[in-house]
Design an enzyme around this catalytic site. Structure first.
Site, PDB file in Angstrom:
ATOM      1  N   ARG A  54    -100.625 -11.730  36.874  1.00  0.00           N
ATOM      2  CA  ARG A  54     -99.915 -11.538  35.707  1.00  0.00           C
ATOM      3  C   ARG A  54     -98.342 -11.361  36.133  1.00  0.00           C
ATOM      4  NH1 ARG A  54    -102.910  -6.951  32.955  1.00  0.00           N
ATOM      5  NH2 ARG A  54    -103.546  -6.987  35.076  1.00  0.00           N
ATOM      6  N   GLU A  70     -97.339 -29.851  45.038  1.00  0.00           N
ATOM      7  CA  GLU A  70     -95.980 -30.200  45.060  1.00  0.00           C
ATOM      8  C   GLU A  70     -94.996 -29.047  44.603  1.00  0.00           C
ATOM      9  OE1 GLU A  70     -98.370 -32.346  44.118  1.00  0.00           O
ATOM     10  OE2 GLU A  70     -97.551 -33.669  46.178  1.00  0.00           O
ATOM     11  N   ARG A 123    -101.143 -38.593  37.496  1.00  0.00           N
ATOM     12  CA  ARG A 123    -100.923 -37.322  36.369  1.00  0.00           C
ATOM     13  C   ARG A 123    -100.294 -36.340  37.028  1.00  0.00           C
ATOM     14  NH1 ARG A 123    -106.216 -37.751  32.640  1.00  0.00           N
ATOM     15  NH2 ARG A 123    -105.251 -39.150  31.129  1.00  0.00           N
ATOM     16  N   THR A 176    -120.344   4.005  51.458  1.00  0.00           N
ATOM     17  CA  THR A 176    -121.465   4.634  51.244  1.00  0.00           C
ATOM     18  C   THR A 176    -122.356   4.928  52.662  1.00  0.00           C
ATOM     19  OG1 THR A 176    -121.846   3.642  49.105  1.00  0.00           O
ATOM     20  CG2 THR A 176    -123.929   4.699  50.070  1.00  0.00           C
ATOM     21  N   THR A 236    -108.268  -6.045  44.496  1.00  0.00           N
ATOM     22  CA  THR A 236    -107.720  -6.858  43.328  1.00  0.00           C
ATOM     23  C   THR A 236    -107.459  -8.386  43.960  1.00  0.00           C
ATOM     24  OG1 THR A 236    -105.772  -7.389  42.021  1.00  0.00           O
ATOM     25  CG2 THR A 236    -105.296  -5.952  43.890  1.00  0.00           C
ATOM     26  N   ILE A 237    -107.767  -9.306  43.194  1.00  0.00           N
ATOM     27  CA  ILE A 237    -107.480 -10.784  43.624  1.00  0.00           C
ATOM     28  C   ILE A 237    -106.096 -10.972  43.752  1.00  0.00           C
ATOM     29  CG2 ILE A 237    -109.490 -11.639  42.902  1.00  0.00           C
ATOM     30  CD1 ILE A 237    -108.176 -13.248  40.578  1.00  0.00           C
ATOM     31  N   ASP A 238    -105.186 -10.106  43.065  1.00  0.00           N
ATOM     32  CA  ASP A 238    -103.791 -10.371  42.749  1.00  0.00           C
ATOM     33  C   ASP A 238    -102.787 -10.218  43.847  1.00  0.00           C
ATOM     34  OD1 ASP A 238    -104.523 -11.114  40.214  1.00  0.00           O
ATOM     35  OD2 ASP A 238    -103.615  -9.272  39.400  1.00  0.00           O
TER      36      ASP A 238
HETATM   37  O1  F6P Z   1    -105.685  -7.534  37.241  1.00  0.00           O
HETATM   38  C1  F6P Z   1    -106.425  -8.545  38.138  1.00  0.00           C
HETATM   39  C2  F6P Z   1    -106.509  -9.644  36.886  1.00  0.00           C
HETATM   40  O2  F6P Z   1    -107.306 -10.599  37.593  1.00  0.00           O
HETATM   41  C3  F6P Z   1    -105.175 -10.376  36.635  1.00  0.00           C
HETATM   42  O3  F6P Z   1    -104.626 -11.227  37.645  1.00  0.00           O
HETATM   43  C4  F6P Z   1    -105.545 -10.875  35.282  1.00  0.00           C
HETATM   44  O4  F6P Z   1    -104.253 -11.026  34.546  1.00  0.00           O
HETATM   45  C5  F6P Z   1    -106.260  -9.726  34.863  1.00  0.00           C
HETATM   46  O5  F6P Z   1    -106.996  -9.283  35.771  1.00  0.00           O
HETATM   47  C6  F6P Z   1    -107.280 -10.072  33.679  1.00  0.00           C
HETATM   48  O6  F6P Z   1    -108.252  -9.213  33.262  1.00  0.00           O
HETATM   49  P1  F6P Z   1    -109.144  -9.419  32.170  1.00  0.00           P
HETATM   50  O7  F6P Z   1    -110.397  -9.359  32.847  1.00  0.00           O
HETATM   51  O8  F6P Z   1    -109.131  -7.933  31.396  1.00  0.00           O
HETATM   52  O9  F6P Z   1    -109.038 -10.338  31.307  1.00  0.00           O
END
Ligand code: F6P
Length: 329
Positions: A176, A192, A167, A28, A130-132
Site C-alpha cells: 500500500r 520496463e 501489449r 517455540t 509482512t510481505i511488504d
Molecule cells: O500489510 C500487508 C498487505 O499484504 C498489504 O500489502 C495489503 O495492502 C494488505 O495486506 C491487504 O490486506 P487484506 O488481507 O486485509 O486485504
C-alpha cells in the site's frame, strides 16, 4: 535477566506472510530449549482479548517450516486498538500467567505492540512478518523474499502473452505505502518500469520511457505498479486508463496479482531468516530486552526499538531505481 520469564505467549497479526510458521516454530523450540512454556494465541490480538489460548510444545510445530500462512491464524483486531480491548488482553495475560509476548506481524501489528507495552508492564519482542518489507531497521522482513519469487514467476508468464500480442501490461502488486515489491520484482523480471508510492513517476514520463524502449525494437512492455490507490482506483487501473486515453497507440492490459502474493511455501531465504529471528527473539528476552523488533542488517541480527521500526519510513535504495532504468532500455 531482567525478570524470570516462565511463560511466553506468541501470536501472528495482520496480513499473513510465508515464513510465519517457520518463525513460530523457531520461537517455540528455542523457548522450550530454555525451559520456557509457550502459549499459542490464536487470531492475533483478537485471540488475546477472547482468550483463545493453546498450550504449545515442540511437537506442536512439527512439519510446519515449509507451510505457508500461519498455523496460529491471524486477524486485524479493531478492539485491540481501544484502551478497553487492551485492558481485557492484559487481564487475560495475567490470568494465564503469560510473562512476555512475541508478536509476528507488520507495521500495524507492531504499532499495537508498542501501544500495549507503553500501557502495561510486559516485555514484548516483535518479529517483522509482512510481505511488504516496509519496517525500518531491517534489511528484509519475513515473507518478502517468498512474495517476490511468486510475483516474478507470474510476471514471467504474463511476459509470454504480452510479447505475443505486442501489449503493455500493468501488473499490480501489494505494498500500500511501500514500493519494495514493485521495484525489486521489476528488476528481477526484466520489466520496463515500476511505479511506486515513493516515486513521483507520472504517466507522461512513463510513456516516454516505454517509447524509448520501443525505438529499440521492443513492442511489448511490463510495468509493475504498487497497489496504492489513485483517484479512487488501484494504481494499475489508473495508469492503464491514462495510457489508453492519452496514448491510444498502446494496447494496455491490467493484471492484479492480489492475495496470491501472500500464499505458498516460504522460500529458503525466508525460512532461514524466520528461524534466525525466532531464535533471536527468545535470546533477547533472556537478555532482558523488551519492546524491540528483531531485525537483520548486513546479515547480523539487530534490535530495533518499536518507535523506530514503525515510525520511520524505510527508504528505497535509489540505486535500485537507477538499475531498473538503465537495464530496461
Ligand atoms: O500489510 C500487508 C498487505 O499484504 C498489504 O500489502 C495489503 O495492502 C494488505 O495486506 C491487504 O490486506 P487484506 O488481507 O486485509 O486485504
Amino acid at each position: 535477566m531482567e525478570r524470570h520469564i516462565k511463560t511466553i505467549g506468541i501470536l501472528t497479526s495482520g496480513g499473513d506472510a510465508p515464513g510465519m510458521n517457520a518463525a513460530i516454530r523457531a520461537v517455540t523450540r528455542t523457548a522450550r530449549f530454555n525451559d520456557i512454556n509457550v502459549i499459542g494465541i490464536l487470531r492475533g490480538y483478537q485471540g488475546l482479548i477472547e482468550k483463545e489460548f493453546v498450550k504449545f510444545t515442540s511437537s506442536s510445530v512439527s512439519n510446519t517450516i515449509q507451510r505457508g500462512g500461519t498455523i496460529l491464524k491471524t486477524a486485524r483486531s479493531k478492539e485491540f486498538m481501544t484502551p478497553e480491548g487492551r485492558k481485557k488482553a492484559y487481564a487475560n495475560m495475567v490470568e494465564a500467567e503469560i510473562d512476555a509476548l512475541v508478536v509476528i506481524g507488520g507495521n500495524g501489528s507492531l504499532t499495537g505492540a508498542q501501544l500495549f507495552a507503553r500501557e502495561y508492564d510486559i516485555p514484548i519482542i516483535g518479529l517483522p512478518g509482512t510481505i511488504d518489507n516496509d519496517l525500518y531497521g531491517t534489511d528484509s522482513t519475513i515473507g518478502y523474499d517468498s512474495a517476490l519469487n511468486t510475483i516474478v514467476e507470474c510476471v514471467d508468464k504474463i511476459r509470454d502473452t504480452a510479447n505475443s500480442h505486442d501489449r503493455i501490461f500493468f501488473i499490480e502488486v501489494m505494498g500500500r505505502d511501500a514500493g519494495f515489491l514493485a521495484q525489486n520484482s521489476a528488476i528481477a523480471s526484466g520489466a520496463e518500469a515500476a511505479i511506486i508510492p515513493e516515486g513521483n513517476t507520472d504517466v507522461d514520463q512513463l510513456a516516454a520511457f516505454i517509447e524509448r524502449g520501443k525505438r529499440k525494437s521492443k513492442n511489448s512492455a511490463i510495468v509493475l505498479v504498487s497497489e496504492a490507490q489513485k483517484d479512487g482506483v488501484g494504481g494499475a487501473m489508473y495508469y492503464a486508463d491514462r495510457i489508453r486515453n492519452e496514448y491510444p497507440q498502446f494496447d494496455a492490459r491490467v493484471t492484479i496479482l492480489g492475495h496470491l502474493q501472500r500464499g505458498g511455501m516460504p522460500s529458503a531465504y525466508d525460512r532461514i531468516l524466520a528461524s534466525r529471528m525466532g531464535y533471536a527473539a527468545i535470546e533477547a528476552l533472556l537478555e532482558g530486552q523488551r519492546n524491540i523488533m528483531i531485525g537483520i542488517k548486513n546479515d547480523e541480527i539487530v534490535y530495533v526499538p518499536f518507535a523506530r521500526a514503525v515510525k520511520m519510513n524505510k527508504p528505497i535504495n535509489e540505486e535500485l531505481i537507477t538499475v531498473l532504468n538503465v537495464l530496461s532500455m
